[in-house]
Design a protein around this motif. Sequence first.
Motif, PDB file in Angstrom:
ATOM      1  N   GLN B  88      29.473 -11.302 -12.219  1.00 29.02           N
ATOM      2  CA  GLN B  88      29.128  -9.910 -11.936  1.00 29.02           C
ATOM      3  C   GLN B  88      29.348  -8.995 -13.126  1.00 29.02           C
ATOM      4  O   GLN B  88      28.848  -7.879 -13.155  1.00 29.02           O
ATOM      5  N   VAL B 117      22.217 -11.008  -9.001  1.00 25.09           N
ATOM      6  CA  VAL B 117      22.832  -9.696  -8.751  1.00 25.09           C
ATOM      7  C   VAL B 117      23.180  -9.493  -7.282  1.00 25.09           C
ATOM      8  O   VAL B 117      24.029  -8.673  -6.957  1.00 25.09           O
ATOM      9  N   PHE B 120      26.761 -12.250  -5.096  1.00 23.08           N
ATOM     10  CA  PHE B 120      28.189 -11.989  -4.968  1.00 23.08           C
ATOM     11  C   PHE B 120      28.519 -10.935  -3.899  1.00 23.08           C
ATOM     12  O   PHE B 120      29.400 -11.182  -3.068  1.00 23.08           O
ATOM     13  N   SER B 171      22.941  -4.795  -1.212  1.00 21.61           N
ATOM     14  CA  SER B 171      22.292  -5.826  -2.014  1.00 21.61           C
ATOM     15  C   SER B 171      20.794  -5.626  -2.116  1.00 21.61           C
ATOM     16  O   SER B 171      20.196  -5.919  -3.147  1.00 21.61           O
ATOM     17  N   TYR B 174      20.053  -3.470  -4.956  1.00 21.76           N
ATOM     18  CA  TYR B 174      20.257  -4.221  -6.201  1.00 21.76           C
ATOM     19  C   TYR B 174      19.082  -5.154  -6.455  1.00 21.76           C
ATOM     20  O   TYR B 174      18.677  -5.370  -7.592  1.00 21.76           O
TER      21      TYR B 174
END
Lengths: 255, 250
Positions: B88, B117, B120, B171, B174
């Motif tokens: 990360q 990305v 995690f 997420s 992201y």
Amino acid sequence: MSRLGLRRVRKAFGGLDVLADISLSVDAGEFVSILGPSGAGKSTLFQLLTGAEHGEGEMIFDGAPLDDHGRHFAFMPQRDALMPWRRILDNTTLGLEVQGVGRKAARARVAPLFAEFGLAGFERHFPAQLSAGMRQRAALLRTVVQERDMLLLDEPFGALDALTRAAMQRWLEQMWRHHRWTALLITHDVREAVFLSDRIYVFSARPARVVREIKVPLPRPRDRTGTATRQAGALEAEILDILLNLQPSRGHDHD
Amino acid sequence: MSVGLLLVAWELYANYSGIKPTILPAPSRVFEQAILNREALVDNAIPTIRATLIGFAFSLGAAFALSMLVDFFQPLRRALFPVFIVSQTLPLVAIAPLVVLWFGFGLTPKIVLVALVTFFPMLVALVQGYEATEAEIGQMLRAMGAGRWRVFMLARLPSALPYFFAGLRISITYAVVGAIFAEYAGAAKGLGIYMLNAKNNFRPDLVLAAVGVSAALTLVLFGLTVLLQRLAMPWERAAGRQAAGKGPQA
């Protein structure tokens, strides 16, 4: 006839003695309470019974050493432990599901009990939509429908407000008279123990030992009226005295 | 509302401050150009959407598998988490061109970056979610005779749902950024490469139009996760509606 018998049961976590020397028995159809100060290790005893922990000493069930824990006990934890994502109906069938009973059969076994438990019409509700008392009744329904030999109730009303608790105690006493479950109740509420039990074991503070075994000779139904009330009051005072004498005088805040 | 005010202020500034549209185009011009170039924008948005969704799906699958492994074998957690934490800290700017170098200009490097990305946060959300299971529910299930797998399926997995969706919402945003970054580093088509080309052609209006498209895309995906959560967790909304005054109260 004695169903459960414990002889000189001990348990230590690391170097810390939690149960020093516990001997007790519960007869068939008898309601027995374990009364003791908070943190005395009462719940640890239940962990031994349900097989979550292992201790020393003898545990006998129906004359044979206790081995298959799950078969004998239905356990009701302190908070209702209802699953928020399951509807009440599906919460109450949980134990049967784990036993391998099919969904349909499990529901058929649970459904007739809803009225008796004051939950009729709430089968499709989620736990969050029910009052605290109703949640507790649902939790008890989930426990008794497992049809185990014996109920283990770990302070089932500890999280309720005083009024709801009193109502639930009355209701449980009434239910117990109808069903005559063999039950072992953990509590630190003296009135609750006297009101519900046939016998009471008073535990000492940790490491716990049985300091007194008390028979509760009060007639049933226990409706908290008449002469029985005075008798109960005297018994409560006596037990409270025992408990307070156990405490080292440090203003222990009792909840 | 606040977005509207900002757009009005921007419009006024771009029109009356004398700044050139090749430096700061007015939102009206960006919108106009977006309409004019809608075919090219849609054409480039599709690979971005594809990379986002496929990459995210991979990431989800991996996160689920690993979260369960970690939940069942606690020592694994201590062994693996440092690796993931390091993953990360890698700057996307540096890693994106490398991934393109290794995997070429096709779909693969985009998928890899999106997965990298988003993996995690999803893993952490799931593992935390399992851990949030009420201890008494686990204790009760074991007393009923349930094994670890039953406890996981009946209690730990459903307990993780709110955490899962919280992780999903983060997420998914992201993921879009990751896909665009990957395209920026090299692609035949996609919003990222479209932005890069528009910038090189001194067309900030088209860059901003592409930004608008990617923002809209993110919002749509975000909205989908919210919708999905509502469908998957009906009890959350039921909790809002009280069983007011109905039936016996004790």
